[in-house]
Design an enzyme around this catalytic site. Structure first.
Site, short mmCIF file in Angstrom:
data_model
loop_
_atom_site.label_atom_id
_atom_site.label_comp_id
_atom_site.label_asym_id
_atom_site.label_seq_id
_atom_site.Cartn_x
_atom_site.Cartn_y
_atom_site.Cartn_z
N ILE A 12 14.13 51.55 49.95
CA ILE A 12 12.67 51.11 50.47
C ILE A 12 12.03 49.97 49.55
O ILE A 12 11.53 49.04 50.28
CB ILE A 12 11.83 52.31 50.49
CG1 ILE A 12 12.47 53.55 51.47
CG2 ILE A 12 10.59 52.19 50.91
CD1 ILE A 12 12.78 52.88 52.99
N GLU A 31 12.17 50.15 37.89
CA GLU A 31 13.19 51.18 38.57
C GLU A 31 13.38 51.81 37.07
O GLU A 31 13.86 51.23 36.02
CB GLU A 31 14.52 50.56 38.80
CG GLU A 31 15.59 51.37 39.07
CD GLU A 31 15.18 52.68 39.69
OE1 GLU A 31 14.77 52.64 41.15
OE2 GLU A 31 15.73 53.51 39.29
N ALA A 46 25.01 57.72 55.19
CA ALA A 46 25.36 56.08 55.65
C ALA A 46 25.47 55.89 56.86
O ALA A 46 25.98 54.95 57.33
CB ALA A 46 26.58 55.81 55.03
N HIS A 49 20.99 55.34 62.19
CA HIS A 49 20.59 56.33 63.21
C HIS A 49 20.01 55.55 64.69
O HIS A 49 19.29 54.65 64.57
CB HIS A 49 19.63 57.30 62.81
CG HIS A 49 20.16 58.48 61.96
ND1 HIS A 49 21.13 59.30 62.43
CD2 HIS A 49 20.13 58.66 60.45
CE1 HIS A 49 21.43 60.12 61.50
NE2 HIS A 49 20.78 59.68 60.25
N LYS A 250 19.90 66.88 59.98
CA LYS A 250 20.30 66.44 61.33
C LYS A 250 21.86 67.26 61.54
O LYS A 250 22.25 66.94 62.63
CB LYS A 250 20.64 64.93 61.41
CG LYS A 250 19.29 64.08 61.51
CD LYS A 250 19.51 62.45 61.50
CE LYS A 250 18.27 62.04 61.35
NZ LYS A 250 17.35 62.32 60.57
N ILE A 334 10.05 59.63 52.26
CA ILE A 334 10.84 58.79 53.02
C ILE A 334 12.36 59.54 53.08
O ILE A 334 13.40 59.39 52.38
CB ILE A 334 11.16 57.33 52.69
CG1 ILE A 334 9.76 56.63 52.50
CG2 ILE A 334 12.06 56.38 53.58
CD1 ILE A 334 8.88 56.37 53.61
N CYS A 400 44.32 50.75 44.79
CA CYS A 400 43.95 51.61 45.94
C CYS A 400 43.31 50.63 46.88
O CYS A 400 43.74 50.69 48.09
CB CYS A 400 43.13 52.60 45.81
SG CYS A 400 43.81 53.81 44.46
N CYS A 435 42.50 57.07 44.04
CA CYS A 435 42.53 57.65 42.80
C CYS A 435 41.08 57.61 42.04
O CYS A 435 40.99 57.81 41.02
CB CYS A 435 43.33 56.57 41.73
SG CYS A 435 42.66 55.21 41.09
N CYS A 440 42.19 51.85 37.80
CA CYS A 440 41.47 50.83 37.39
C CYS A 440 40.21 50.86 36.33
O CYS A 440 40.01 49.77 35.62
CB CYS A 440 41.08 50.04 38.63
SG CYS A 440 39.74 50.97 39.63
C1 LIG Z 1 21.58 64.08 51.90
C2 LIG Z 1 21.09 62.64 52.63
C3 LIG Z 1 21.41 61.97 53.80
C4 LIG Z 1 21.01 60.97 54.33
N1 LIG Z 1 21.75 60.51 55.31
C5 LIG Z 1 20.96 59.41 55.98
C6 LIG Z 1 21.59 58.57 56.87
O1 LIG Z 1 22.68 58.87 57.21
N2 LIG Z 1 20.82 57.36 57.43
C7 LIG Z 1 19.58 57.33 57.16
O2 LIG Z 1 18.92 56.29 57.76
N3 LIG Z 1 19.00 58.06 56.05
C8 LIG Z 1 19.46 58.97 55.41
N4 LIG Z 1 18.90 59.50 54.31
C9 LIG Z 1 17.72 59.22 54.03
C10 LIG Z 1 17.83 58.05 53.12
O3 LIG Z 1 18.84 58.08 52.24
C11 LIG Z 1 16.58 57.97 52.42
O4 LIG Z 1 15.50 58.07 53.29
C12 LIG Z 1 16.46 56.66 51.56
O5 LIG Z 1 17.54 56.27 50.90
C13 LIG Z 1 15.05 56.63 50.88
O6 LIG Z 1 15.07 55.43 50.04
P1 LIG Z 1 14.00 55.57 48.93
O7 LIG Z 1 13.93 54.04 48.21
O8 LIG Z 1 12.67 55.99 49.30
O9 LIG Z 1 14.36 56.43 47.80
P2 LIG Z 1 15.38 56.41 46.64
O10 LIG Z 1 16.73 55.72 47.14
O11 LIG Z 1 15.48 57.67 46.18
O12 LIG Z 1 14.79 55.38 45.60
C14 LIG Z 1 13.65 55.77 44.93
C15 LIG Z 1 13.76 55.32 43.31
O13 LIG Z 1 12.52 55.41 42.68
C16 LIG Z 1 13.17 55.46 41.44
N5 LIG Z 1 12.05 56.30 40.58
C17 LIG Z 1 11.64 57.52 40.62
N6 LIG Z 1 10.49 57.80 39.93
C18 LIG Z 1 10.58 56.51 39.18
C19 LIG Z 1 9.66 56.37 38.24
N7 LIG Z 1 8.53 57.23 37.62
N8 LIG Z 1 9.65 54.94 37.51
C20 LIG Z 1 10.51 54.17 38.08
N9 LIG Z 1 11.41 54.36 39.17
C21 LIG Z 1 11.06 55.70 39.71
C22 LIG Z 1 14.44 56.29 41.35
O14 LIG Z 1 15.15 56.26 40.26
C23 LIG Z 1 15.07 55.88 42.63
O15 LIG Z 1 15.85 54.80 42.17
C24 LIG Z 1 19.78 60.51 53.89
C25 LIG Z 1 19.04 61.12 52.63
C26 LIG Z 1 20.08 62.23 51.96
C27 LIG Z 1 19.52 62.63 50.55
#
Ligand SMILES: Cc1cc2nc3c(=O)[nH]c(=O)nc-3n(C[C@H](O)[C@H](O)[C@H](O)COP(=O)(O)OP(=O)(O)OC[C@H]3O[C@@H](n4cnc5c(N)ncnc54)[C@H](O)[C@@H]3O)c2cc1C
Length: 480
Positions: A12, A31, A46, A49, A250, A334, A400, A435, A440
């Site tokens: 996001i 980050e 991954a 949807h 889901k 999210i 691999c 592996c 590697c």
């Molecule tokens: C098990 C699972 C399956 C999913 N499958 C799907 C799918 O197949 N398709 C789909 O569309 N969506 C899927 N999702 C949802 C999707 O992965 C998430 O909605 C999306 O990755 C959220 O992104 P984000 O950037 O909000 O959160 P994140 O990727 O968690 O990023 C948030 C970031 O904020 C950082 N952060 C937190 N606190 C702080 C702080 N205090 N200071 C600085 N940095 C901070 C963290 O380190 C992290 O890197 C799935 C989620 C999960 C967990």
């Protein structure tokens, strides 16, 4: 002073950084971990949807289909690995067939194309390995699979090329509004200053929100665990197979990956500790039962790794997006399908920032696009030219996955170079195979240390503190 500070470099935060990088703005992406995509954005199913799952009128329902179409477009533009596979939600009982009808109607209202409910026989014509017990299925031709961390990384790389400051290893510990800007606190280090702050902190987004506003939503961290199967398991299914969904997720899937492996999972478990990405026997057994019910010939002895991701679910069951305080935008809670919605969330966020007074003037010098060298995909005659021009392409490091030293050195030269062994893995694909880096890993460590002028002893496996070597021995370094 920055115009916008984005907290969190998941998909996001990276999507918003990419979108805003085409305007004349000073941007910083903060980050807490040492790389982009270290949270939910790297540990998920991954899947792109199709958009039938979220209820219409929710933010998820409004953003899914647009996000899905933008995902495909961006994957083309940024050379991100993806495949349009289609998906099937399968039903074993009449009650589940009714659920398929609900999903079909939701999907039509959300704007999905080509949805249809097919009977068990038709489902097995598409996917011969599906169970004979399946009564019906919802076919969604627009669904697909993506390399999720490459997607986030690609958008962040382009943003950096266009002026974004990426600030890893920086945990935001407080936010103070100072009449026309925020002081973004980061422990003992001097604060970062920005006129606008965007909260894209994933499972921590409630904590960041509460630094500036009263509680408005609560994150319910919900873990999903997986099996990753080796590609020797063969072409089990071509499309993504979903068990019928529940309120928490889901449902378990059997899903091909862009590298022809299979992902089996996830379950759904509410956590006390939002950082707990451990896997449990109980969950894996449950996943196995659900998956084998759909694809009886599934052989889980081909498992090469288990992992877990934590969903930023919330009580209201929808994304929490909006200006929650002066010059403060939440892109919070999210949950899935957040990966798919990332580009549409970024567009919405950019509109909300503009409405809140952020001046948006398009950059005349914006440089988009991205190309990646994947040596094994290059035709044989061109490979010889590559090797002649750069002999490092003639040295295979990961056997691999057939990844060459030339590709590892190339990722070290990108806008956001890797700092760990897994950082190289996410960019070049080393250690992704059977592996899992056993062979590697030491070679990658050597190359990483050499190319970044670092001591081998300082190289980490993945996140901060995951050191691999403990000290010098007579002939080299000792592994932990
Ligand atoms: C098990 C699972 C399956 C999913 N499958 C799907 C799918 O197949 N398709 C789909 O569309 N969506 C899927 N999702 C949802 C999707 O992965 C998430 O909605 C999306 O990755 C959220 O992104 P984000 O950037 O909000 O959160 P994140 O990727 O968690 O990023 C948030 C970031 O904020 C950082 N952060 C937190 N606190 C702080 C702080 N205090 N200071 C600085 N940095 C901070 C963290 O380190 C992290 O890197 C799935 C989620 C999960 C967990």
């Amino acid at each position: 002073m920055h115009d916008v500070a984005i907290i969190g470099a998941g998909v996001i935060g990276c999507a918003l950084a990419y979108t805003l990088s085409s305007y004349d703005l000073s941007l910083v992406l903060i980050e807490k971990e040492n790389d982009v995509a270290m949270g939910a954005s790297r540990a998920n199913t991954a899947i792109i949807h199709a958009g039938y799952d979220p209820a219409p009128k929710t933010l998820m329902g409004k953003l899914n289909v647009e996000g899905m179409r933008l995902c495909y477009q961006l994957c083309q533009e940024l050379d991100v690995e993806h495949r349009n596979t289609g998906s099937l939600v399968v039903a074993f009982e009449e009650s589940q067939v009714n659920l398929l009808k609900t999903l079909l109607h939701q999907g039509i209202e959300n704007g999905c194309r080509g949805l249809e409910i097919i009977d068990g026989e038709q489902a097995r014509l598409r996917e011969p390995n599906l169970s004979k017990e399946i009564l019906a299925a919802l076919w969604a031709p627009e669904a697909g699979v993506i390399n999720p961390w490459e997607f986030a990384l690609a958008m962040a790389e382009v943003a950096v090329r266009n002026g974004l400051a990426f600030m890893p290893n920086t945990e935001v510990t407080g936010l103070q509004w100072q009449s026309d800007h925020y002081e973004i606190l980061r422990g003992e280090a001097p604060p970062v200053k920005a006129r606008f702050v965007v909260n894209a902190a994933g499972v921590n987004s409630d904590r960041i929100h509460q630094m500036v506003a009263p509680p408005a939503f609560e994150i319910i961290p919900t873990r999903g665990e997986y099996y990753l199967l080796d590609r020797t398991v063969g072409p089990l299914v071509q499309s993504i197979i979903f068990h019928s969904p529940t309120t928490r997720g889901k449902g378990v899937t059997v899903s091909p990956t862009i590298h022809d492996n299979f992902l089996i999972g996830p379950n759904s478990e509410i956590l006390e500790d939002r950082t707990d990405t451990g896997v449990t026997r109980k969950a894996l057994d449950h996943i196995k039962d659900m998956a084998v019910q759909m694809v009886p010939s599934l052989d889980l002895s081909a498992n090469i790794r288990n992992y877990a991701g934590v969903r930023a679910n919330s009580k209201q069951g929808d994304f929490f997006i909006g200006m929650s305080a002066e010059h403060f935008l939440d892109l919070a809670a999210i949950k899935s399908p957040g990966l798919t919605c990332a580009p549409s969330i970024a567009r919405l966020a950019s509109d909300l920032l503009e409405e809140a007074g952020l001046p948006m003037k398009e950059k005349s010098s914006w440089q988009g696009g991205r190309r990646v060298i994947r040596f094994k995909e290059i035709p044989e005659e061109e490979r010889q030219v590559f090797i002649k021009n750069n002999p490092l392409y003639g040295r295979v490091i990961c056997r691999c996955e057939t990844i060459t030293e030339g590709e590892i050195v190339a990722v070290m030269e990108r806008e956001i170079p890797p700092v760990s062994i897994d950082g190289v893995k996410r960019r070049a694909g080393t250690g992704m195979g059977r592996c899992q880096g056993g062979f590697c890993g030491p070679r990658v460590l050597e190359i990483l240390a050499r190319e970044s002028n670092r001591e081998p002893l300082s190289i980490e496996e993945d996140g901060r503190g995951s050191l691999i070597l403990t000290g010098e021995t007579k002939g080299g370094c000792a592994r932990v």
